[in-house]
Design a protein around this motif. Structure first.
Motif, PDB file in Angstrom:
ATOM      1  N   ARG A  19      -2.991  -8.207   1.817  1.00 53.05           N
ATOM      2  CA  ARG A  19      -2.370  -8.018   0.518  1.00 53.05           C
ATOM      3  C   ARG A  19      -1.211  -7.043   0.638  1.00 53.05           C
ATOM      4  O   ARG A  19      -1.314  -6.047   1.362  1.00 53.05           O
ATOM      5  CB  ARG A  19      -3.389  -7.476  -0.491  1.00 53.05           C
ATOM      6  CG  ARG A  19      -4.458  -8.486  -0.881  1.00 53.05           C
ATOM      7  CD  ARG A  19      -5.512  -7.869  -1.766  1.00 53.05           C
ATOM      8  NE  ARG A  19      -6.376  -8.879  -2.362  1.00 53.05           N
ATOM      9  CZ  ARG A  19      -7.492  -8.614  -3.014  1.00 53.05           C
ATOM     10  NH1 ARG A  19      -7.885  -7.362  -3.154  1.00 53.05           N
ATOM     11  NH2 ARG A  19      -8.213  -9.591  -3.529  1.00 53.05           N
ATOM     12  N   TYR A  37      -1.555 -14.791 -13.074  1.00 54.00           N
ATOM     13  CA  TYR A  37      -2.361 -13.945 -12.193  1.00 54.00           C
ATOM     14  C   TYR A  37      -2.242 -12.478 -12.601  1.00 54.00           C
ATOM     15  O   TYR A  37      -3.236 -11.747 -12.617  1.00 54.00           O
ATOM     16  CB  TYR A  37      -1.924 -14.136 -10.744  1.00 54.00           C
ATOM     17  CG  TYR A  37      -2.843 -13.459  -9.747  1.00 54.00           C
ATOM     18  CD1 TYR A  37      -3.922 -14.139  -9.195  1.00 54.00           C
ATOM     19  CD2 TYR A  37      -2.634 -12.130  -9.366  1.00 54.00           C
ATOM     20  CE1 TYR A  37      -4.772 -13.517  -8.288  1.00 54.00           C
ATOM     21  CE2 TYR A  37      -3.477 -11.502  -8.470  1.00 54.00           C
ATOM     22  CZ  TYR A  37      -4.543 -12.202  -7.934  1.00 54.00           C
ATOM     23  OH  TYR A  37      -5.383 -11.574  -7.050  1.00 54.00           O
ATOM     24  N   TYR A  38      -1.029 -12.045 -12.930  1.00 52.04           N
ATOM     25  CA  TYR A  38      -0.856 -10.670 -13.415  1.00 52.04           C
ATOM     26  C   TYR A  38      -1.702 -10.430 -14.668  1.00 52.04           C
ATOM     27  O   TYR A  38      -2.327  -9.373 -14.827  1.00 52.04           O
ATOM     28  CB  TYR A  38       0.614 -10.394 -13.735  1.00 52.04           C
ATOM     29  CG  TYR A  38       1.500 -10.215 -12.529  1.00 52.04           C
ATOM     30  CD1 TYR A  38       1.139  -9.367 -11.489  1.00 52.04           C
ATOM     31  CD2 TYR A  38       2.717 -10.885 -12.435  1.00 52.04           C
ATOM     32  CE1 TYR A  38       1.956  -9.199 -10.386  1.00 52.04           C
ATOM     33  CE2 TYR A  38       3.541 -10.719 -11.333  1.00 52.04           C
ATOM     34  CZ  TYR A  38       3.159  -9.881 -10.309  1.00 52.04           C
ATOM     35  OH  TYR A  38       3.970  -9.717  -9.217  1.00 52.04           O
ATOM     36  N   THR A  72      -5.347 -10.045 -13.664  1.00 53.49           N
ATOM     37  CA  THR A  72      -5.642  -8.745 -13.060  1.00 53.49           C
ATOM     38  C   THR A  72      -5.612  -7.634 -14.100  1.00 53.49           C
ATOM     39  O   THR A  72      -6.308  -6.626 -13.957  1.00 53.49           O
ATOM     40  CB  THR A  72      -4.642  -8.421 -11.936  1.00 53.49           C
ATOM     41  OG1 THR A  72      -3.297  -8.464 -12.451  1.00 53.49           O
ATOM     42  CG2 THR A  72      -4.766  -9.421 -10.794  1.00 53.49           C
ATOM     43  N   TYR A  73      -4.817  -7.813 -15.154  1.00 57.18           N
ATOM     44  CA  TYR A  73      -4.807  -6.835 -16.244  1.00 57.18           C
ATOM     45  C   TYR A  73      -6.108  -6.909 -17.038  1.00 57.18           C
ATOM     46  O   TYR A  73      -6.678  -5.886 -17.427  1.00 57.18           O
ATOM     47  CB  TYR A  73      -3.612  -7.089 -17.158  1.00 57.18           C
ATOM     48  CG  TYR A  73      -3.545  -6.157 -18.348  1.00 57.18           C
ATOM     49  CD1 TYR A  73      -3.059  -4.855 -18.214  1.00 57.18           C
ATOM     50  CD2 TYR A  73      -3.980  -6.578 -19.608  1.00 57.18           C
ATOM     51  CE1 TYR A  73      -3.002  -3.995 -19.302  1.00 57.18           C
ATOM     52  CE2 TYR A  73      -3.925  -5.725 -20.694  1.00 57.18           C
ATOM     53  CZ  TYR A  73      -3.439  -4.434 -20.539  1.00 57.18           C
ATOM     54  OH  TYR A  73      -3.392  -3.590 -21.620  1.00 57.18           O
ATOM     55  N   TYR A 107      -8.999  -8.252 -15.936  1.00 56.50           N
ATOM     56  CA  TYR A 107     -10.156  -8.028 -15.068  1.00 56.50           C
ATOM     57  C   TYR A 107      -9.732  -7.174 -13.871  1.00 56.50           C
ATOM     58  O   TYR A 107      -9.676  -7.653 -12.736  1.00 56.50           O
ATOM     59  CB  TYR A 107     -10.714  -9.364 -14.580  1.00 56.50           C
ATOM     60  CG  TYR A 107     -11.062 -10.337 -15.681  1.00 56.50           C
ATOM     61  CD1 TYR A 107     -12.232 -10.186 -16.416  1.00 56.50           C
ATOM     62  CD2 TYR A 107     -10.223 -11.410 -15.987  1.00 56.50           C
ATOM     63  CE1 TYR A 107     -12.564 -11.081 -17.425  1.00 56.50           C
ATOM     64  CE2 TYR A 107     -10.544 -12.307 -16.995  1.00 56.50           C
ATOM     65  CZ  TYR A 107     -11.716 -12.135 -17.712  1.00 56.50           C
ATOM     66  OH  TYR A 107     -12.038 -13.021 -18.716  1.00 56.50           O
ATOM     67  N   PRO A 108      -9.418  -5.902 -14.084  1.00 57.06           N
ATOM     68  CA  PRO A 108      -8.853  -5.067 -13.011  1.00 57.06           C
ATOM     69  C   PRO A 108      -9.803  -4.824 -11.846  1.00 57.06           C
ATOM     70  O   PRO A 108      -9.348  -4.535 -10.736  1.00 57.06           O
ATOM     71  CB  PRO A 108      -8.507  -3.758 -13.734  1.00 57.06           C
ATOM     72  CG  PRO A 108      -9.399  -3.730 -14.932  1.00 57.06           C
ATOM     73  CD  PRO A 108      -9.545  -5.153 -15.355  1.00 57.06           C
ATOM     74  N   ASN A 155     -12.984  -9.714  -8.431  1.00 64.90           N
ATOM     75  CA  ASN A 155     -12.464 -10.586  -7.386  1.00 64.90           C
ATOM     76  C   ASN A 155     -11.933 -11.845  -8.063  1.00 64.90           C
ATOM     77  O   ASN A 155     -12.627 -12.446  -8.884  1.00 64.90           O
ATOM     78  CB  ASN A 155     -13.571 -10.977  -6.399  1.00 64.90           C
ATOM     79  CG  ASN A 155     -14.066  -9.801  -5.595  1.00 64.90           C
ATOM     80  OD1 ASN A 155     -13.284  -9.042  -5.048  1.00 64.90           O
ATOM     81  ND2 ASN A 155     -15.383  -9.644  -5.532  1.00 64.90           N
ATOM     82  N   ILE A 156     -10.716 -12.244  -7.723  1.00 64.19           N
ATOM     83  CA  ILE A 156     -10.120 -13.430  -8.336  1.00 64.19           C
ATOM     84  C   ILE A 156      -9.956 -14.505  -7.274  1.00 64.19           C
ATOM     85  O   ILE A 156      -9.323 -14.279  -6.238  1.00 64.19           O
ATOM     86  CB  ILE A 156      -8.766 -13.099  -8.991  1.00 64.19           C
ATOM     87  CG1 ILE A 156      -8.962 -12.069 -10.113  1.00 64.19           C
ATOM     88  CG2 ILE A 156      -8.114 -14.367  -9.544  1.00 64.19           C
ATOM     89  CD1 ILE A 156      -7.684 -11.642 -10.799  1.00 64.19           C
ATOM     90  N   PHE A 202      -0.714 -13.021  -3.387  1.00 69.07           N
ATOM     91  CA  PHE A 202      -1.579 -11.925  -3.837  1.00 69.07           C
ATOM     92  C   PHE A 202      -2.765 -11.649  -2.920  1.00 69.07           C
ATOM     93  O   PHE A 202      -3.538 -10.728  -3.178  1.00 69.07           O
ATOM     94  CB  PHE A 202      -2.101 -12.232  -5.245  1.00 69.07           C
ATOM     95  CG  PHE A 202      -1.019 -12.359  -6.276  1.00 69.07           C
ATOM     96  CD1 PHE A 202      -0.345 -11.240  -6.743  1.00 69.07           C
ATOM     97  CD2 PHE A 202      -0.656 -13.602  -6.775  1.00 69.07           C
ATOM     98  CE1 PHE A 202       0.663 -11.352  -7.693  1.00 69.07           C
ATOM     99  CE2 PHE A 202       0.344 -13.727  -7.733  1.00 69.07           C
ATOM    100  CZ  PHE A 202       1.009 -12.597  -8.186  1.00 69.07           C
ATOM    101  N   ALA A 249      -5.390 -13.614  -2.441  1.00 73.66           N
ATOM    102  CA  ALA A 249      -6.615 -14.040  -3.115  1.00 73.66           C
ATOM    103  C   ALA A 249      -7.256 -15.200  -2.366  1.00 73.66           C
ATOM    104  O   ALA A 249      -6.551 -16.058  -1.828  1.00 73.66           O
ATOM    105  CB  ALA A 249      -6.301 -14.465  -4.552  1.00 73.66           C
TER     106      ALA A 249
END
Length: 306
Positions: free
Chosen positions: A59, A231-232, A235-236, A238-239, A242-243, A262, A264
Motif C-alpha cells: 500500500r 473507495y474513499y 474508508t471514511y 469504515y475506517p 478490511n475492504i 489501494f 486491497a
C-alpha cells in the motif's frame, strides 16, 4: 447474461463440495448487505458466511503522494519515487469452494436489484434502498456493498458490462462499452460501422495515439475515477475495516485496478487483463512494471478467459 449462466452452472457443482467440506484453519466471516453511503442496521436473517485468511499486500504510504505521482507521470512522463508499506491483511480464502461460491453469488447480484430474476437470496430476503448506482436516472457504475455485522470486513461488488444488443443491455450498456474500449481496446473501438468510437485518438492501422487516449481516461465520469471516489467513501465510513473488492468482466478489471491503487484484496471473475489499462492510467507500483500486477496485490482471478 453471461455471469448468470456461469453462476448457474457453478452453484450446484460447488454446493455439492461445500456440503461436506471442513475448513478449520481460516477465520469464518458472516456478511450482510449494506448501503454504500449509510451505515444501517441489517436484518440478521440475511447473514451468510465466507472464509478468510491472511494475505500480504503493498500500500502507498500516502494516497496524496500516489495522486501526485500519477499526475506527474501523465503530464510530464516522469516517474516519482514512492514509499510503500508491505502489510498483512485479512483477505478471502480463495481455496475454499464455499467462499468462491458465495463471492460468485455476490458478484452475480451486482447486475441486479433484489427481487429480480437471477438474484441469489443469500440467507433471506434483501432490502436495498440505496445500492451503488441504482438510482432511477443512473446509467453508469453499479454494484452492491456487503459488510460483516461488526464492520470488520466490507466487500464492494462491481457490475461488469451489460450486453448491448439491439434494444437490450439496460441503461448502463453504453457507458459499460465506453469504459471497456478506453481501458482495453487497441484501436479506439474503430472496428466497424456497428461500433461507437470512444475518443478522437485513432491514428489508422488499428492503432490509437497513446497520449491522446491517456488524456481521455482522466475524466471524472469514467468508472475508474468513480471507483476511487467510492473507495474513499467506504474508508471514511469504515475506517477500521478490511475492504475487499470483487467483480465480473469489466467489474473484475476495475476491482483489480482499484486493488492495485489501494492495496486491497481482490477477486476477479472472467475479467480482461488489466496490465495495459494500469499503464494507460499511470498507476504507480512498488515493483517493476514488467512484473504482473498480481505480484504486488492479492488479486485472484477465477474462471478467467483469454
Amino acid at each position: 447474461m453471461l455471469l448468470s449462466t456461469v453462476a448457474g452452472l457453478l452453484v450446484p457443482f460447488l454446493s455439492w463440495f461445500c456440503d461436506g467440506s471442513r475448513h478449520t484453519g481460516p477465520k469464518t466471516l458472516s456478511f450482510q448487505l449494506r448501503h454504500y453511503h449509510a451505515n444501517l442496521e441489517a436484518d440478521p436473517s440475511t447473514d451468510y458466511s465466507l472464509r478468510s485468511r491472511a494475505v500480504k499486500t503493498h500500500r502507498p504510504v500516502s494516497l496524496s503522494a500516489l495522486a501526485e505521482a500519477r499526475t506527474r507521470s501523465i503530464r510530464f512522463a516522469q516517474s516519482a519515487l514512492l514509499d510503500w508499506d508491505e502489510d498483512e491483511v485479512l483477505g478471502p480464502d480463495v481455496e475454499s469452494r464455499e467462499t468462491l461460491l458465495e463471492l460468485a453469488k455476490m458478484t452475480n447480484n451486482a447486475y441486479l436489484e433484489p427481487g429480480e430474476a437471477g438474484w441469489y437470496e443469500l440467507g433471506g430476503d434483501w432490502n436495498v434502498s440505496y445500492p451503488v448506482g441504482w438510482e432511477p436516472d443512473a446509467d453508469g457504475f453499479r454494484g452492491h456493498v456487503f459488510a460483516t455485522p461488526d464492520n470488520s470486513t466490507v466487500v464492494l461488488s462491481i457490475k461488469g458490462t451489460s450486453a448491448g444488443y439491439v434494444g437490450g443491455g439496460g441503461p448502463t450498456s453504453k457507458k459499460d462499452k465506453f469504459n471497456d474500449n478506453l481501458l482495453f481496446s487497441c484501436c479506439c473501438a474503430r472496428v466497424d460501422w456497428t461500433w461507437t468510437t470512444v475518443c478522437d485518438c485513432y491514428r489508422g492501422g488499428w492503432k490509437c495515439e497513446q497520449n491522446c487516449l491517456e488524456r481521455s481516461l482522466v475524466e471524472e465520469s469514467l468508472f475508474y475515477s468513480i471507483g476511487t471516489n467510492l473507495y474513499y467513501n467506504l474508508t471514511y465510513m469504515y475506517p477500521e475495516s478490511n475492504i475487499w473488492i470483487i467483480g465480473h468482466s469489466l467489474g473484475g478489471s476495475l476491482a483489480s485496478l482499484l486493488g492495485v491503487t489501494f492495496g486491497a484484496p481482490v477477486v476477479a471473475i472472467e475479467s480482461p487483463g488489466e496490465k495495459m489499462a494500469a499503464g494507460r492510467l499511470h498507476l504507480p507500483s512498488p515493483v517493476s512494471r514488467h512484473l504482473a500486477l498480481r505480484s504486488i496485490v492479492p488479486v485472484s482471478s477465477e474462471l478467467r478467459t483469454a
